[in-house]
Design a protein around this motif. Structure first.
Motif, PDB file in Angstrom:
ATOM      1  N   VAL A 156     -14.184   5.094 -68.322  1.00 25.18           N
ATOM      2  CA  VAL A 156     -13.983   4.747 -66.911  1.00 25.18           C
ATOM      3  C   VAL A 156     -14.966   5.489 -66.010  1.00 25.18           C
ATOM      4  CG1 VAL A 156     -11.562   4.121 -67.180  1.00 25.18           C
ATOM      5  CG2 VAL A 156     -12.151   6.482 -66.662  1.00 25.18           C
ATOM      6  N   ARG A 157     -15.365   6.675 -66.418  1.00 31.28           N
ATOM      7  CA  ARG A 157     -16.292   7.469 -65.603  1.00 31.28           C
ATOM      8  C   ARG A 157     -17.658   6.805 -65.522  1.00 31.28           C
ATOM      9  NH1 ARG A 157     -18.146  11.283 -61.923  1.00 31.28           N
ATOM     10  NH2 ARG A 157     -19.029  13.119 -62.904  1.00 31.28           N
ATOM     11  N   ILE A 161      -5.372   3.407 -70.399  1.00 34.23           N
ATOM     12  CA  ILE A 161      -5.048   4.791 -70.043  1.00 34.23           C
ATOM     13  C   ILE A 161      -3.584   4.905 -69.638  1.00 34.23           C
ATOM     14  CG2 ILE A 161      -5.488   6.626 -68.355  1.00 34.23           C
ATOM     15  CD1 ILE A 161      -8.411   5.737 -68.352  1.00 34.23           C
ATOM     16  N   LEU A 162      -3.105   3.964 -68.838  1.00 41.18           N
ATOM     17  CA  LEU A 162      -1.701   3.986 -68.435  1.00 41.18           C
ATOM     18  C   LEU A 162      -0.782   3.844 -69.652  1.00 41.18           C
ATOM     19  CD1 LEU A 162      -1.714   1.779 -65.210  1.00 41.18           C
ATOM     20  CD2 LEU A 162      -1.943   4.249 -65.403  1.00 41.18           C
ATOM     21  N   VAL A 183       3.304  10.480 -63.584  1.00 41.86           N
ATOM     22  CA  VAL A 183       4.012   9.413 -62.866  1.00 41.86           C
ATOM     23  C   VAL A 183       3.328   9.120 -61.538  1.00 41.86           C
ATOM     24  CG1 VAL A 183       6.191   8.760 -61.789  1.00 41.86           C
ATOM     25  CG2 VAL A 183       6.197   9.927 -63.996  1.00 41.86           C
ATOM     26  N   ARG A 184       2.879  10.161 -60.866  1.00 44.98           N
ATOM     27  CA  ARG A 184       2.130   9.952 -59.618  1.00 44.98           C
ATOM     28  C   ARG A 184       0.876   9.134 -59.882  1.00 44.98           C
ATOM     29  NH1 ARG A 184       0.380  15.352 -57.540  1.00 44.98           N
ATOM     30  NH2 ARG A 184       2.645  15.627 -57.328  1.00 44.98           N
ATOM     31  N   TYR A 185       0.226   9.383 -61.015  1.00 43.38           N
ATOM     32  CA  TYR A 185      -0.957   8.627 -61.419  1.00 43.38           C
ATOM     33  C   TYR A 185      -0.626   7.143 -61.572  1.00 43.38           C
ATOM     34  CZ  TYR A 185      -4.645   7.001 -64.600  1.00 43.38           C
ATOM     35  OH  TYR A 185      -5.648   6.277 -65.197  1.00 43.38           O
ATOM     36  N   HIS A 186       0.499   6.835 -62.212  1.00 37.98           N
ATOM     37  CA  HIS A 186       0.886   5.438 -62.394  1.00 37.98           C
ATOM     38  C   HIS A 186       1.130   4.749 -61.048  1.00 37.98           C
ATOM     39  CE1 HIS A 186       1.337   6.281 -66.649  1.00 37.98           C
ATOM     40  NE2 HIS A 186       1.641   5.017 -66.866  1.00 37.98           N
ATOM     41  N   VAL A 187       1.820   5.427 -60.153  1.00 38.16           N
ATOM     42  CA  VAL A 187       2.132   4.823 -58.861  1.00 38.16           C
ATOM     43  C   VAL A 187       0.867   4.592 -58.051  1.00 38.16           C
ATOM     44  CG1 VAL A 187       3.350   5.162 -56.683  1.00 38.16           C
ATOM     45  CG2 VAL A 187       4.463   5.797 -58.830  1.00 38.16           C
ATOM     46  N   ILE A 227      -7.446  11.511 -63.865  1.00 34.92           N
ATOM     47  CA  ILE A 227      -7.430  12.046 -65.228  1.00 34.92           C
ATOM     48  C   ILE A 227      -7.806  13.524 -65.213  1.00 34.92           C
ATOM     49  CG2 ILE A 227      -8.444  11.858 -67.527  1.00 34.92           C
ATOM     50  CD1 ILE A 227      -8.934   8.905 -66.953  1.00 34.92           C
ATOM     51  N   ILE A 228      -8.852  13.871 -64.478  1.00 38.83           N
ATOM     52  CA  ILE A 228      -9.277  15.261 -64.372  1.00 38.83           C
ATOM     53  C   ILE A 228      -8.167  16.118 -63.762  1.00 38.83           C
ATOM     54  CG2 ILE A 228     -10.815  16.810 -63.087  1.00 38.83           C
ATOM     55  CD1 ILE A 228     -12.184  15.747 -65.473  1.00 38.83           C
TER      56      ILE A 228
END
Length: 288
Positions: free
Chosen positions: A42-43, A88-89, A200-204, A248-249
């Protein structure tokens, strides 16, 4: 070169420079895992697609045939990028649910039709001359190529619905895992695991980002003012490629700044189990 293109190039280059130090620390100087390869995909795929978009958007003049080829490469690149982001998710949910093989197979089973849908959309909406074409525009001060759509926005709207539903499904699974985790920690009178909250914050955030992207793609068919169109294109061409690698980082950075026990397992990503396990002289955190 218009202002939107300039801002896109500046933002991508700035992100590349600012993120590189953390990338060296959390990617190149640590053992590689599945998530490492997904991050690199993705990067650097994101940087490539963003630069192609900038070139097509006015950084360089190109004839109609070249412009059409660049447009197709850009659109197919967007689809590949979002598919990798979905993987990734799925991988994060696999970690949140204690590496449940059943859940992994279910998520992948639903994901394969989404990949097929991306391919069908790219073929039907972008790769047919009858659906979209390039036209050279000549003004007294500038000469450039732009895209003209020959079909309405409804196909894009209809095909976006299954993707959005799949993202909702992933977000609900992540929120359910967080709720279960918070309940378990509350019963044990322990603080929530930082990694579960971050994931979870990443998913939202990704769900909101993808929803906005789908809406913007659909309304690009409408006759919008030039300024609004440029802002929408700048968001679509930049935001996903900056936010996804940064999230991700941030998970790896959270792991580095927290005290937890690392176990040597086959799952080498820095994600902690949702269910606490008893450990000697340590809070029930185990990073894998």
């Amino acid at each position: 070169m218009n202002l939107a293109v300039r801002l896109s190039v500046v933002l991508m280059l700035s992100f590349l420079v600012l993120q590189f130090e953390k990338e060296v620390t959390f990617v190149w100087e640590r053992p590689w895992s599945m998530m490492t390869y997904l991050y690199l995909a993705v990067r650097y795929l994101g940087i490539l697609v963003a630069m192609i978009s900038a070139l097509w958007g006015g950084l360089l003049y190109m004839p109609e045939a070249v412009s059409y080829a660049m447009f197709l490469l850009m659109q197919w690149g967007f689809s590949v990028y979002f598919c990798v982001a979905e993987v990734i998710l799925i991988w994060r949910l696999y970690a949140l649910y204690n590496q449940s093989k059943v859940l992994l197979y279910v998520l992948l089973g639903f994901f394969l039709p989404i990949v097929a849908l991306y391919i069908a959309v790219d073929v039907f909406l972008w790769s047919r001359p009858s659906a979209i074409s390039m036209q050279e525009i000549i003004t007294p001060n500038i000469k450039y190529c732009t895209a003209f759509f020959h079909i309405g926005p409804m196909p894009a709207v209809y095909t976006a619905i299954p993707v959005i539903c799949y993202d909702i499904f992933l977000a609900v699974l992540a929120i359910f895992a967080l709720g279960k985790h918070l309940k378990e920690r509350k019963e044990l009178q322990m603080k929530p695991n930082a990694y579960v909250v971050v994931i979870v914050r990443y998913h939202v955030i990704y769900f909101v980002l993808n929803l906005a992207n789908r809406i913007f793609i659909a309304i690009l068919w409408a006759h919008l003012p030039t300024v609004v169109t440029n802002l929408i294109l700048m968001f679509n061409d930049i935001a996903p490629f900056i936010i996804v690698p940064r999230l991700i980082i941030s998970i790896w950075e959270t792991h580095a700044n927290d005290n937890c026990v690392r176990f040597s397992t086959t799952f080498l990503d820095c994600v902690c189990w949702t269910s606490p396990q008893p450990l000697q002289q340590h809070e029930a955190d185990s990073c894998v």
